[in-house]
Design a protein around this motif. Sequence first.
Motif, PDB file in Angstrom:
ATOM      1  N   ARG A 142       0.957  -1.076   0.024  1.00 30.42           N
ATOM      2  CA  ARG A 142       0.161   0.131   0.069  1.00 30.42           C
ATOM      3  C   ARG A 142       0.873   1.206  -0.039  1.00 30.42           C
ATOM      4  NH1 ARG A 142      -4.611  -0.700   2.991  1.00 30.42           N
ATOM      5  NH2 ARG A 142      -3.165  -1.347   4.982  1.00 30.42           N
ATOM      6  N   MET A 143       0.560   2.140  -0.952  1.00 31.06           N
ATOM      7  CA  MET A 143       1.533   3.423  -0.870  1.00 31.06           C
ATOM      8  C   MET A 143       0.756   4.648  -1.364  1.00 31.06           C
ATOM      9  SD  MET A 143       4.936   4.021  -2.923  1.00 31.06           S
ATOM     10  CE  MET A 143       5.923   5.329  -2.463  1.00 31.06           C
ATOM     11  N   GLU A 144       0.729   5.754  -0.352  1.00 38.71           N
ATOM     12  CA  GLU A 144       0.119   6.909  -0.707  1.00 38.71           C
ATOM     13  C   GLU A 144       0.813   8.004  -0.677  1.00 38.71           C
ATOM     14  OE1 GLU A 144      -3.952   4.931   0.650  1.00 38.71           O
ATOM     15  OE2 GLU A 144      -3.103   6.306   1.888  1.00 38.71           O
ATOM     16  N   ILE A 145       0.875   8.979  -1.305  1.00 38.09           N
ATOM     17  CA  ILE A 145       1.728  10.124  -1.158  1.00 38.09           C
ATOM     18  C   ILE A 145       0.916  11.277  -0.831  1.00 38.09           C
ATOM     19  CG2 ILE A 145       3.401  11.716  -2.325  1.00 38.09           C
ATOM     20  CD1 ILE A 145       4.933   9.439  -3.395  1.00 38.09           C
ATOM     21  N   PHE A 146       1.254  11.961   0.119  1.00 38.08           N
ATOM     22  CA  PHE A 146       0.621  13.409   0.596  1.00 38.08           C
ATOM     23  C   PHE A 146       1.382  14.402   0.077  1.00 38.08           C
ATOM     24  CE2 PHE A 146      -0.004  10.037   3.879  1.00 38.08           C
ATOM     25  CZ  PHE A 146      -1.373   9.668   3.931  1.00 38.08           C
ATOM     26  N   VAL A 147       0.434  15.271  -0.563  1.00 35.78           N
ATOM     27  CA  VAL A 147       1.102  16.461  -1.057  1.00 35.78           C
ATOM     28  C   VAL A 147       0.358  17.727  -0.670  1.00 35.78           C
ATOM     29  CG1 VAL A 147       1.680  15.029  -3.236  1.00 35.78           C
ATOM     30  CG2 VAL A 147      -0.200  16.441  -3.320  1.00 35.78           C
ATOM     31  N   ARG A 148       1.007  18.723  -1.264  1.00 36.75           N
ATOM     32  CA  ARG A 148       0.072  20.011  -1.251  1.00 36.75           C
ATOM     33  C   ARG A 148       0.247  20.368  -2.828  1.00 36.75           C
ATOM     34  NH1 ARG A 148      -1.119  25.024   1.572  1.00 36.75           N
ATOM     35  NH2 ARG A 148      -1.692  23.821   3.473  1.00 36.75           N
ATOM     36  N   CYS A 149      -0.993  20.227  -3.340  1.00 35.57           N
ATOM     37  CA  CYS A 149      -0.898  20.222  -4.712  1.00 35.57           C
ATOM     38  C   CYS A 149      -0.572  21.707  -5.349  1.00 35.57           C
ATOM     39  CB  CYS A 149      -2.289  19.764  -5.261  1.00 35.57           C
ATOM     40  SG  CYS A 149      -3.812  21.046  -5.133  1.00 35.57           S
ATOM     41  N   ASP A 150      -0.378  21.803  -6.599  1.00 39.33           N
ATOM     42  CA  ASP A 150       0.118  23.039  -7.294  1.00 39.33           C
ATOM     43  C   ASP A 150      -0.953  24.092  -6.956  1.00 39.33           C
ATOM     44  OD1 ASP A 150       2.709  22.394  -8.238  1.00 39.33           O
ATOM     45  OD2 ASP A 150       1.666  21.529  -9.823  1.00 39.33           O
ATOM     46  N   LYS A 151      -2.374  23.757  -7.266  1.00 40.20           N
ATOM     47  CA  LYS A 151      -3.288  24.908  -7.263  1.00 40.20           C
ATOM     48  C   LYS A 151      -3.227  25.332  -5.820  1.00 40.20           C
ATOM     49  CE  LYS A 151      -7.027  22.907  -9.356  1.00 40.20           C
ATOM     50  NZ  LYS A 151      -8.147  22.133  -9.748  1.00 40.20           N
ATOM     51  N   LEU A 195      -0.711  25.402  -3.618  1.00 43.22           N
ATOM     52  CA  LEU A 195       0.571  25.994  -3.566  1.00 43.22           C
ATOM     53  C   LEU A 195       0.377  27.447  -3.862  1.00 43.22           C
ATOM     54  CD1 LEU A 195       3.428  23.590  -4.163  1.00 43.22           C
ATOM     55  CD2 LEU A 195       2.896  24.488  -2.160  1.00 43.22           C
ATOM     56  N   SER A 196      -0.205  27.615  -5.134  1.00 47.85           N
ATOM     57  CA  SER A 196      -0.427  28.883  -5.659  1.00 47.85           C
ATOM     58  C   SER A 196      -1.451  29.802  -5.127  1.00 47.85           C
ATOM     59  CB  SER A 196      -0.706  28.567  -7.040  1.00 47.85           C
ATOM     60  OG  SER A 196      -2.124  28.100  -7.613  1.00 47.85           O
ATOM     61  N   GLY A 197      -2.202  29.049  -4.093  1.00 53.47           N
ATOM     62  CA  GLY A 197      -3.134  30.076  -3.266  1.00 53.47           C
ATOM     63  C   GLY A 197      -4.505  29.926  -3.713  1.00 53.47           C
ATOM     64  N   ALA A 198      -4.815  29.088  -4.651  1.00 55.45           N
ATOM     65  CA  ALA A 198      -6.324  29.218  -5.218  1.00 55.45           C
ATOM     66  C   ALA A 198      -7.088  28.610  -4.151  1.00 55.45           C
ATOM     67  CB  ALA A 198      -6.455  28.210  -6.437  1.00 55.45           C
ATOM     68  N   VAL A 199      -6.786  27.811  -3.579  1.00 59.05           N
ATOM     69  CA  VAL A 199      -7.588  27.455  -2.087  1.00 59.05           C
ATOM     70  C   VAL A 199      -6.750  27.656  -0.779  1.00 59.05           C
ATOM     71  CG1 VAL A 199      -8.634  25.424  -1.098  1.00 59.05           C
ATOM     72  CG2 VAL A 199      -8.332  25.407  -3.476  1.00 59.05           C
TER      73      VAL A 199
END
Lengths: 146, 146
Positions: free
Chosen positions: A130-139, A141-145
């Motif tokens: 089982r493998m999952e990667i946690f990220v802070r997506c580009d959107k 990161l750019s402040g969209a959310v």
Amino acid sequence: MDSQNGNGRSDLLLAIEDQGHRSTHARRLVAEAIEASAESFTAEEICEQLPSVGRATVYRTLKLFLSADALCKVALPDGAPRYAVDTGGRHHHHSICTNCGAVNEFRASTVERVLRALDREVDGEITGHRMEIFVRCDKCLSGAVQ
Amino acid sequence: MDSQNGNGRSDLLLAIEDQGHRSTHARRLVAEAIEASAESFTAEEICEQLPSVGRATVYRTLKLFLSADALCKVALPDGAPRYAVDTGGRHHHHSICTNCGAVNEFRASTVERVLRALDREVDGEITGHRMEIFVRCDKCLSGAVQ
DNA sequence: GTTGCTGCAAATCCTTTGCAAGGTT
DNA sequence: AACCTTGCAAAGGATTTGCAGCAAC
């Protein structure tokens, strides 16, 4: 990004029909709700969006989609389960944005190679992973959310 | 394999004492039960072994051990949670025997390298990951356990 | 004597199940 | 008609929480 095929029929629905399951009203509604959701979603969100569909049916339907490999189920770092449409064919892994819940697939051939290498490092015979990667997506990161 | 240090005091207990938590009777019992368990275990198993300790206390204590990095929590393929003593220091991953529940740690430098490489393949910025390898351990392969 | 800890019971979260009624092919 | 599905309500498993009493420092 189009979750409908040219026939206007849900891919999710088609996936389970292919497995011999019936195309019912409740399942159609669940499929539509899923395909309308931007990012990943929880079972509870579907239940809220579809008061006319019983909670049990929502869970049963999600499970059908999962077993048809049309959906994937991931867990946030705290274990909170989320579902997302699964479009890739072969085996792959997912990255989950811990901020907005966006789920992306990635076929990391590198990962597979590592697993093969680990066969020597690990006690016993590897049967799965089982493998999952946690990220802070580009959107995000750019402040969209926020 | 000795889970006690030279003082006869539980390492688990010491780990949470270091964090400023008290060394209580209930915690001592839980630590002993854990250190006496051969492979991984469930919270429920501890509760059964220690009828005198409340279920809430068992969970609270497990959580303390977890936050002291003295214990790890893994999940079988079906999601069933299991705990195991965590001896390694640095960041590492676990392999879980789906037959007997044995949990082993492995520090796969390769894995870390891959994660770094994935940074380029994945949308956004990697903030964390989860990785578990399911195995049939040597002991089970050799028929020691059905 | 403070402050932290405990057990109990009730509550919560996520999900499943039994079942009779209704829908789909 | 035969069989699959549904919704409801109850059950389930894992874990948490409120709280008054008790224990560790």
